[in-house]
Design a protein around this motif. Structure first.
Motif, PDB file in Angstrom:
ATOM      1  N   ILE A 173      39.112  19.020 171.653  1.00 42.60           N
ATOM      2  CA  ILE A 173      39.125  18.073 172.772  1.00 42.60           C
ATOM      3  C   ILE A 173      38.017  17.020 172.600  1.00 42.60           C
ATOM      4  O   ILE A 173      36.898  17.348 172.210  1.00 42.60           O
ATOM      5  N   ILE A 174      38.377  15.762 172.838  1.00 41.91           N
ATOM      6  CA  ILE A 174      37.411  14.660 172.829  1.00 41.91           C
ATOM      7  C   ILE A 174      37.060  14.368 174.286  1.00 41.91           C
ATOM      8  O   ILE A 174      37.958  14.178 175.106  1.00 41.91           O
ATOM      9  N   HIS A 175      35.777  14.321 174.621  1.00 44.50           N
ATOM     10  CA  HIS A 175      35.394  14.064 176.007  1.00 44.50           C
ATOM     11  C   HIS A 175      35.612  12.594 176.372  1.00 44.50           C
ATOM     12  O   HIS A 175      36.109  12.281 177.440  1.00 44.50           O
ATOM     13  N   ARG A 176      35.248  11.698 175.488  1.00 44.15           N
ATOM     14  CA  ARG A 176      35.470  10.246 175.585  1.00 44.15           C
ATOM     15  C   ARG A 176      34.565   9.510 176.567  1.00 44.15           C
ATOM     16  O   ARG A 176      34.638   8.291 176.658  1.00 44.15           O
ATOM     17  N   ASP A 177      33.759  10.205 177.335  1.00 51.36           N
ATOM     18  CA  ASP A 177      32.922   9.471 178.285  1.00 51.36           C
ATOM     19  C   ASP A 177      31.538  10.104 178.397  1.00 51.36           C
ATOM     20  O   ASP A 177      31.027  10.335 179.495  1.00 51.36           O
ATOM     21  N   ILE A 178      30.953  10.387 177.208  1.00 51.20           N
ATOM     22  CA  ILE A 178      29.609  10.964 177.190  1.00 51.20           C
ATOM     23  C   ILE A 178      28.600   9.887 177.584  1.00 51.20           C
ATOM     24  O   ILE A 178      28.542   8.827 176.961  1.00 51.20           O
ATOM     25  N   LYS A 179      27.870  10.163 178.666  1.00 55.64           N
ATOM     26  CA  LYS A 179      26.815   9.268 179.158  1.00 55.64           C
ATOM     27  C   LYS A 179      25.992  10.060 180.158  1.00 55.64           C
ATOM     28  O   LYS A 179      26.424  11.141 180.598  1.00 55.64           O
ATOM     29  N   PRO A 180      24.808   9.569 180.513  1.00 61.25           N
ATOM     30  CA  PRO A 180      23.931  10.382 181.364  1.00 61.25           C
ATOM     31  C   PRO A 180      24.557  10.853 182.681  1.00 61.25           C
ATOM     32  O   PRO A 180      24.331  11.997 183.075  1.00 61.25           O
ATOM     33  N   THR A 181      25.377  10.028 183.350  1.00 62.47           N
ATOM     34  CA  THR A 181      25.901  10.477 184.644  1.00 62.47           C
ATOM     35  C   THR A 181      26.960  11.579 184.501  1.00 62.47           C
ATOM     36  O   THR A 181      27.333  12.197 185.494  1.00 62.47           O
ATOM     37  N   ASN A 245      43.341   3.894 172.265  1.00 60.82           N
ATOM     38  CA  ASN A 245      42.630   4.331 173.443  1.00 60.82           C
ATOM     39  C   ASN A 245      41.220   3.731 173.423  1.00 60.82           C
ATOM     40  O   ASN A 245      40.462   3.946 172.503  1.00 60.82           O
ATOM     41  N   ARG A 246      40.912   2.987 174.464  1.00 60.88           N
ATOM     42  CA  ARG A 246      39.594   2.380 174.513  1.00 60.88           C
ATOM     43  C   ARG A 246      38.774   2.928 175.673  1.00 60.88           C
ATOM     44  O   ARG A 246      37.734   2.387 176.030  1.00 60.88           O
ATOM     45  N   ALA A 247      39.283   4.000 176.276  1.00 62.27           N
ATOM     46  CA  ALA A 247      38.600   4.557 177.436  1.00 62.27           C
ATOM     47  C   ALA A 247      37.166   4.922 177.097  1.00 62.27           C
ATOM     48  O   ALA A 247      36.847   5.258 175.972  1.00 62.27           O
ATOM     49  N   GLY A 248      36.334   4.859 178.091  1.00 62.04           N
ATOM     50  CA  GLY A 248      34.939   5.198 177.914  1.00 62.04           C
ATOM     51  C   GLY A 248      34.113   4.206 178.686  1.00 62.04           C
ATOM     52  O   GLY A 248      34.645   3.449 179.484  1.00 62.04           O
ATOM     53  N   THR A 249      32.819   4.216 178.458  1.00 63.98           N
ATOM     54  CA  THR A 249      31.954   3.345 179.217  1.00 63.98           C
ATOM     55  C   THR A 249      31.281   2.365 178.284  1.00 63.98           C
ATOM     56  O   THR A 249      30.847   2.734 177.201  1.00 63.98           O
ATOM     57  N   ARG A 250      31.245   1.119 178.706  1.00 63.08           N
ATOM     58  CA  ARG A 250      30.597   0.061 177.944  1.00 63.08           C
ATOM     59  C   ARG A 250      29.228   0.494 177.471  1.00 63.08           C
ATOM     60  O   ARG A 250      28.483   1.097 178.215  1.00 63.08           O
ATOM     61  N   ARG A 253      30.493   3.104 173.603  1.00 68.37           N
ATOM     62  CA  ARG A 253      31.670   3.196 172.734  1.00 68.37           C
ATOM     63  C   ARG A 253      31.303   3.133 171.259  1.00 68.37           C
ATOM     64  O   ARG A 253      30.573   2.237 170.825  1.00 68.37           O
ATOM     65  N   ALA A 254      31.858   4.051 170.502  1.00 70.14           N
ATOM     66  CA  ALA A 254      31.640   4.101 169.053  1.00 70.14           C
ATOM     67  C   ALA A 254      32.314   2.898 168.395  1.00 70.14           C
ATOM     68  O   ALA A 254      33.276   2.346 168.939  1.00 70.14           O
ATOM     69  N   PRO A 255      31.826   2.502 167.203  1.00 71.47           N
ATOM     70  CA  PRO A 255      32.427   1.344 166.531  1.00 71.47           C
ATOM     71  C   PRO A 255      33.924   1.505 166.297  1.00 71.47           C
ATOM     72  O   PRO A 255      34.673   0.539 166.441  1.00 71.47           O
ATOM     73  N   GLU A 256      34.389   2.725 165.991  1.00 67.95           N
ATOM     74  CA  GLU A 256      35.830   2.880 165.739  1.00 67.95           C
ATOM     75  C   GLU A 256      36.649   2.654 167.013  1.00 67.95           C
ATOM     76  O   GLU A 256      37.819   2.288 166.945  1.00 67.95           O
ATOM     77  N   VAL A 257      36.012   2.873 168.184  1.00 67.82           N
ATOM     78  CA  VAL A 257      36.696   2.571 169.447  1.00 67.82           C
ATOM     79  C   VAL A 257      36.757   1.049 169.621  1.00 67.82           C
ATOM     80  O   VAL A 257      37.789   0.493 169.986  1.00 67.82           O
ATOM     81  N   LEU A 258      35.644   0.392 169.308  1.00 66.80           N
ATOM     82  CA  LEU A 258      35.590  -1.071 169.413  1.00 66.80           C
ATOM     83  C   LEU A 258      36.573  -1.731 168.445  1.00 66.80           C
ATOM     84  O   LEU A 258      37.188  -2.741 168.766  1.00 66.80           O
ATOM     85  N   PHE A 259      36.719  -1.144 167.261  1.00 65.81           N
ATOM     86  CA  PHE A 259      37.663  -1.686 166.278  1.00 65.81           C
ATOM     87  C   PHE A 259      39.098  -1.204 166.535  1.00 65.81           C
ATOM     88  O   PHE A 259      39.983  -1.431 165.728  1.00 65.81           O
ATOM     89  N   GLN A 264      41.302   8.262 166.555  1.00 62.61           N
ATOM     90  CA  GLN A 264      39.944   8.575 166.979  1.00 62.61           C
ATOM     91  C   GLN A 264      39.747  10.088 167.037  1.00 62.61           C
ATOM     92  O   GLN A 264      40.675  10.823 167.334  1.00 62.61           O
ATOM     93  N   THR A 265      38.523  10.489 166.731  1.00 61.28           N
ATOM     94  CA  THR A 265      38.237  11.925 166.656  1.00 61.28           C
ATOM     95  C   THR A 265      37.096  12.291 167.600  1.00 61.28           C
ATOM     96  O   THR A 265      36.541  11.426 168.292  1.00 61.28           O
ATOM     97  N   THR A 266      36.757  13.563 167.573  1.00 63.80           N
ATOM     98  CA  THR A 266      35.642  14.058 168.396  1.00 63.80           C
ATOM     99  C   THR A 266      34.321  13.353 168.040  1.00 63.80           C
ATOM    100  O   THR A 266      33.379  13.413 168.824  1.00 63.80           O
ATOM    101  N   LYS A 267      34.277  12.691 166.887  1.00 73.06           N
ATOM    102  CA  LYS A 267      33.037  12.028 166.470  1.00 73.06           C
ATOM    103  C   LYS A 267      32.652  10.879 167.397  1.00 73.06           C
ATOM    104  O   LYS A 267      31.501  10.439 167.389  1.00 73.06           O
ATOM    105  N   ILE A 268      33.599  10.393 168.191  1.00 76.22           N
ATOM    106  CA  ILE A 268      33.208   9.305 169.116  1.00 76.22           C
ATOM    107  C   ILE A 268      32.199   9.821 170.153  1.00 76.22           C
ATOM    108  O   ILE A 268      31.356   9.076 170.620  1.00 76.22           O
ATOM    109  N   ASP A 269      32.292  11.115 170.483  1.00 76.47           N
ATOM    110  CA  ASP A 269      31.327  11.697 171.438  1.00 76.47           C
ATOM    111  C   ASP A 269      29.927  11.788 170.834  1.00 76.47           C
ATOM    112  O   ASP A 269      28.920  11.695 171.547  1.00 76.47           O
ATOM    113  N   ILE A 270      29.881  12.017 169.513  1.00 78.63           N
ATOM    114  CA  ILE A 270      28.578  12.133 168.841  1.00 78.63           C
ATOM    115  C   ILE A 270      27.864  10.782 168.894  1.00 78.63           C
ATOM    116  O   ILE A 270      26.659  10.702 169.138  1.00 78.63           O
TER     117      ILE A 270
END
Ligand code: ADP
Ligand code: MG
Length: 396
Positions: A173-181, A245-250, A253-259, A264-270
């Protein structure tokens, strides 16, 4: 309590028949794009035989949601699942698509059972209104403490966050919205819990519901970006549009999301976890402050330089070109950026200066860890499992 919040809570209790027999709403604790979250007390808590222990491990009980799908009833409110005394009641906005709501609950349900991931106690629905009940986690607003964190504190924070990510990623599972909140952390006890699976998805199921999600999150051109910077987009672009899929928070976002990479893989969370680390080390929040994806690319390019951005673009079948003078060929080291951000350099210019301080040993180790989170190629980027084995998270 604010009178408008009090009224909102009354309406809520009126909508769900029987709710107030089991829960007492205490206050509103969160309001996001997709939900309102309330703190509530479970009035039946003292009657439970098998109370959840402090780590929220699941009691061996047939009434727990993971062993009994029938605990999810519709209008009939029986709330059989047990939880801790204080819970977070997440009211998901009716504007969210049913597929999105179903997805969030299913993923939460599958992930229940790890101390750093929020477990789902129960969920119920009345007409189009869906509510999830989660254990309440005491936490402090990130902005209130991140500047005060020492390196040992930072280590605890990321041990907890990467433990959560490793559990989530092990389930594909990819979380896609890792951020402090979305990572509720109590720095006083060094305990954190990952919440908000509203944008999460199973790896490899990208296009399943992203069409509706993209409209919910942001409506915009989905053509692959070729030009970054003041030159802007091509006026008459005849290429077919690219959906990803471009979901997430400004800013996270990982470069592969921007491109707009479609695999996309779980690495976007990293990557996003790396943005949190950079925020803490540089003592600046938000660190990236872009208004759109092209801006975000410019920010990343300023750090990593044109050369690496071109290589990264090529990985995703894109071309990166820019005329912006502040984007150099080679960019800057993360160490330099942290030194500047924390006013530990004499000049603040890009020129090599003999006065430049070096980072202390433990901070330098954190930077080496950050470099692995910020590997532009997702295939080379460290996994959560690898992160847990990294020297930075394992030094005493
Ligand atoms: P959204 O999709 O609206 O962002 P979240 O699940 O992130 O919803 O919840 C919004 C906010 O509510 C969080 O940032 C947090 O402050 C609070 N919150 C959510 N879940 C809990 C919980 N289990 N315990 C305490 N606070 C919570
Ligand atoms: Mg959230």
């Amino acid at each position: 309590i604010d009178p408008s919040v009090a009224e909102e809570m009354e309406n809520f209790e009126a909508t769900f028949r029987g709710f107030s027999k089991r829960f007492r709403l205490i206050n509103k604790i969160g309001e996001g794009t997709f939900s309102s979250v309330y703190k509530a007390e479970d009035l039946l808590y003292d009657h439970y035989e098998n109370k959840w222990d402090i780590d929220y491990k699941q009691p061996a009980s047939p009434t727990h949601p993971s062993s009994s799908a029938s605990s999810h009833r519709h209008d009939d409110i029986s709330y059989p699942a047990r939880g801790p005394k204080f819970v977070a009641v997440k009211k998901i906005y009716v504007t969210s698509s049913p597929a999105r709501i179903q997805n969030e609950l299913a993923l939460l349900h599958d992930l229940t059972g790890h101390p750093s991931v929020v477990p789902l106690i129960t969920a119920f629905r009345h007409a189009d209104q869906v509510v999830a009940v989660l254990p309440y986690f005491k936490h402090v607003d990130f902005r209130g403490y991140f500047r005060a964190l020492t390196i040992p504190d930072v280590r605890l924070y990321f041990r907890s966050l990467f433990a959560a990510l490793s559990h989530v990623h092990a389930h594909g599972i990819i979380h896609r919205d890792i951020k402090p909140t979305n990572f509720l952390y109590d720095y006083r006890c060094g305990r954190g819990v990952l919440v908000d699976f509203g944008l999460a998805e199973r790896e490899g199921t990208d296009s399943q519901w992203c069409a509706c999600q993209n409209t919910a999150v942001e409506k915009r051109d989905t053509r692959p970006p070729t030009m970054a910077g003041s030159v802007g987009y091509l006026k008459h672009d005849s290429r077919s549009s690219r959906r990803a899929n471009r979901a997430g928070t400004r800013g996270f976002r990982a470069p592969e999301v921007l491109f707009k990479c479609t695999h996309q893989t779980t690495k976007i969370d990293i990557w996003s976890a790396g943005v949190i680390l950079l925020t803490i080390l540089s003592r600046r929040f938000p660190f990236f402050n872009s208004s759109d994806d092209v801006d975000a690319m410019i920010e990343i390019a300023t750090i990593f330089g044109k050369q690496k951005m071109k290589q990264c673009a090529a990985l995703h079948g894109c071309v990166f070109e820019t005329t912006i003078s502040t984007i150099g060929e080679r960019g800057f080291t993360l160490e330099k950026i942290v030194l500047w951000a924390t006013n530990r350099t004499a000049t603040g210019s890009s020129k090599e200066s003999k006065d430049d301080q070096k980072l202390p040993h433990d901070e330098a180790m954190a930077i080496r860890f950050l470099q692995k989170c910020f590997e532009l190629d997702p295939a080379k980027r460290m996994s959560a499992e690898e992160a847990l084995g990294h020297e930075f998270l394992n030094t005493q």
